[in-house]
Design an enzyme around this catalytic site. Structure first.
Site, PDB file in Angstrom:
ATOM      1  N   CYS A 181      91.346  55.276  67.321  1.00 29.38           N
ATOM      2  CA  CYS A 181      89.915  55.490  67.092  1.00 29.38           C
ATOM      3  C   CYS A 181      89.636  56.966  66.786  1.00 29.38           C
ATOM      4  CB  CYS A 181      89.141  55.079  68.346  1.00 29.38           C
ATOM      5  SG  CYS A 181      87.386  55.464  68.194  1.00 29.38           S
ATOM      6  N   CYS A 205      86.728  49.225  67.005  1.00 31.92           N
ATOM      7  CA  CYS A 205      85.999  49.098  68.277  1.00 31.92           C
ATOM      8  C   CYS A 205      85.445  47.669  68.396  1.00 31.92           C
ATOM      9  CB  CYS A 205      84.885  50.142  68.329  1.00 31.92           C
ATOM     10  SG  CYS A 205      84.153  50.293  69.950  1.00 31.92           S
ATOM     11  N   ASP A 263      73.378  46.696  63.121  1.00 33.04           N
ATOM     12  CA  ASP A 263      73.850  45.314  63.272  1.00 33.04           C
ATOM     13  C   ASP A 263      74.637  45.228  64.578  1.00 33.04           C
ATOM     14  OD1 ASP A 263      76.267  46.522  62.787  1.00 33.04           O
ATOM     15  OD2 ASP A 263      76.954  45.004  61.361  1.00 33.04           O
ATOM     16  N   GLU A 318      74.564  40.980  51.990  1.00 32.41           N
ATOM     17  CA  GLU A 318      73.923  41.225  53.285  1.00 32.41           C
ATOM     18  C   GLU A 318      73.374  39.935  53.891  1.00 32.41           C
ATOM     19  OE1 GLU A 318      74.158  43.585  55.240  1.00 32.41           O
ATOM     20  OE2 GLU A 318      75.089  45.030  53.897  1.00 32.41           O
ATOM     21  N   CYS A 320      84.122  59.559  73.124  1.00 33.11           N
ATOM     22  CA  CYS A 320      83.521  58.282  73.531  1.00 33.11           C
ATOM     23  C   CYS A 320      83.140  58.271  75.022  1.00 33.11           C
ATOM     24  CB  CYS A 320      84.513  57.157  73.237  1.00 33.11           C
ATOM     25  SG  CYS A 320      83.965  55.554  73.857  1.00 33.11           S
ATOM     26  N   CYS A 342      91.532  51.892  71.067  1.00 32.75           N
ATOM     27  CA  CYS A 342      91.141  53.293  71.266  1.00 32.75           C
ATOM     28  C   CYS A 342      92.228  54.256  70.782  1.00 32.75           C
ATOM     29  CB  CYS A 342      90.815  53.558  72.727  1.00 32.75           C
ATOM     30  SG  CYS A 342      89.552  52.427  73.347  1.00 32.75           S
ATOM     31  N   TYR A 400      66.707  44.269  59.494  1.00 27.89           N
ATOM     32  CA  TYR A 400      68.090  44.653  59.219  1.00 27.89           C
ATOM     33  C   TYR A 400      68.403  44.597  57.722  1.00 27.89           C
ATOM     34  CZ  TYR A 400      72.941  44.521  58.265  1.00 27.89           C
ATOM     35  OH  TYR A 400      74.143  44.789  57.670  1.00 27.89           O
TER      36      TYR A 400
HETATM   37  S1  SF4 Z   1      87.350  55.099  72.034  1.00 28.00           S
HETATM   38 FE1  SF4 Z   1      85.313  54.232  72.330  1.00 28.00          FE
HETATM   39  S2  SF4 Z   1      84.508  53.972  70.260  1.00 28.00           S
HETATM   40 FE2  SF4 Z   1      86.690  54.266  70.058  1.00 28.00          FE
HETATM   41  S3  SF4 Z   1      87.556  52.189  70.017  1.00 28.00           S
HETATM   42 FE3  SF4 Z   1      87.625  52.919  72.137  1.00 28.00          FE
HETATM   43  S4  SF4 Z   1      85.743  52.149  73.028  1.00 28.00           S
HETATM   44 FE4  SF4 Z   1      85.481  52.068  70.802  1.00 28.00          FE
END
Ligand code: SF4
Length: 307
Positions: free
Chosen positions: A208, A198, A139, A38, A214, A205, A121
């Site tokens: 994702c 992301c 973070d 860390e 999102c 996306c 943190y």
């Molecule tokens: S959908 Fe949203 S959370 Fe997922 S990668 Fe794209 S911007 Fe990031």
């Protein structure tokens, strides 16, 4: 704002198969190994940290080993991870663990925060990742994921604001669920999504796990404001660059005359005044020492011969 629960579910499911196999995440990694990781990972990417972490843990597998190490050796093993004061603080924290906690890393976030150089943190991350304490960990990667998924913002900006702190708490899973297990997995999963999918410059996306939830995507990807961009200071020409070059020369382990050291940095744009200022700052930070003529890593200069 999207309901956090389905986000928790999808993201933690995704993490179970998408996570990177990193040594400090393995079950057999000690709390000290997590602590070291860390500290090293603050402001330094995983690929640069990996070999340094392995070497550090090979030489100093416990806080007591680290506390007893020579400063010059610590700085040589730290190598080019940057911000070398972290190496000194890591050793100070190890010494405090020996003095106050029988050579063990404490699990209590308050005790962790009381160690030298340990901030909010690091205390939360070590408590959570080493001991399963359901602390809110935030973070840069997690801030970006929170900003995009929940607030609909493209980027979180440079500063961690009170509003972002509230958001992190509001979307945090119930610490009672799975005895804190969901909360800890949520922290690491959001961190991993920010690191692998992301990303700041090119969010992927299409792969994702929370794309359908999102808020930034749903809003049609509005552009960031200047404040949200929060551009960092360029590296070239900064005191950090000059300090880094000086440390690279000193890590070779041979004392160097001050004038020679300042002349051999290979940075023609750095003025004599900037070079001298940077060397003086390293001396006052305890990252280098001098006898007035020679400069070296701490503890590397021969004591002056007695008459
Ligand atoms: S959908 Fe949203 S959370 Fe997922 S990668 Fe794209 S911007 Fe990031």
């Amino acid at each position: 704002m999207p309901d956090p629960e389905p986000v928790h579910h999808r993201l933690t499911q995704w993490y179970r198969h998408a996570q990177r196999d990193l040594p400090w995440r393995r079950e057999d990694c000690s709390a000290w190994g997590v602590f070291v990781s860390e500290v090293m990972l603050q402001q330094t990417p995983v690929q640069r940290v990996l070999p340094r972490w392995q070497e550090w843990m090979r030489r100093w597998p416990t806080p007591a080993d680290c506390a007893a190490a020579g400063t010059a050796e610590l700085l040589q093993v730290w190598d080019r991870l940057g911000y070398p004061r972290r190496a000194l603080r890591l050793q100070q924290a190890a010494a405090a663990m020996v003095e106050r906690h029988g050579g063990e890393v404490p699990a209590d976030p308050d005790l962790l925060r009381a160690l030298p150089g340990v901030g909010e943190y690091t205390a939360a991350a070590v408590a959570c990742f080493a001991f399963g304490v359901p602390e809110v960990v935030v973070d840069t990667n997690i801030r970006r994921v929170h900003a995009r998924v929940f607030a609909g913002d493209p980027l979180p900006g440079k500063t961690y604001t009170a509003q972002q702190r509230r958001l992190a708490r509001d979307v945090f899973p119930d610490p009672e669920i799975d005895d804190g297990g969901l909360a800890c997995t949520w922290n690491i999963a959001a961190m991993e999504l920010g690191a692998l999918v992301c990303t700041a410059a090119s969010p992927d996306c299409a792969r994702c796990p929370v794309a359908q939830l999102c808020a930034w995507r749903a809003a049609g990807y509005p552009e960031p404001t200047e404040q949200q961009r929060g551009r960092g200071q360029p590296w070239a020409g900064t005191d950090r660059q000059v300090r880094g070059r000086i440390m690279a020369v000193l890590r070779q382990g041979v004392p160097v005359p001050r004038s020679e050291l300042l002349a051999q940095l290979g940075l023609p744009s750095a003025s004599a005044e900037q070079r001298a200022r940077c060397l003086d700052s390293l001396l006052s930070d305890g990252l280098a020492e001098t006898d007035g003529e020679q400069v070296a890593l701490p503890g590397s200069l021969e004591p002056a011969a007695s008459a």
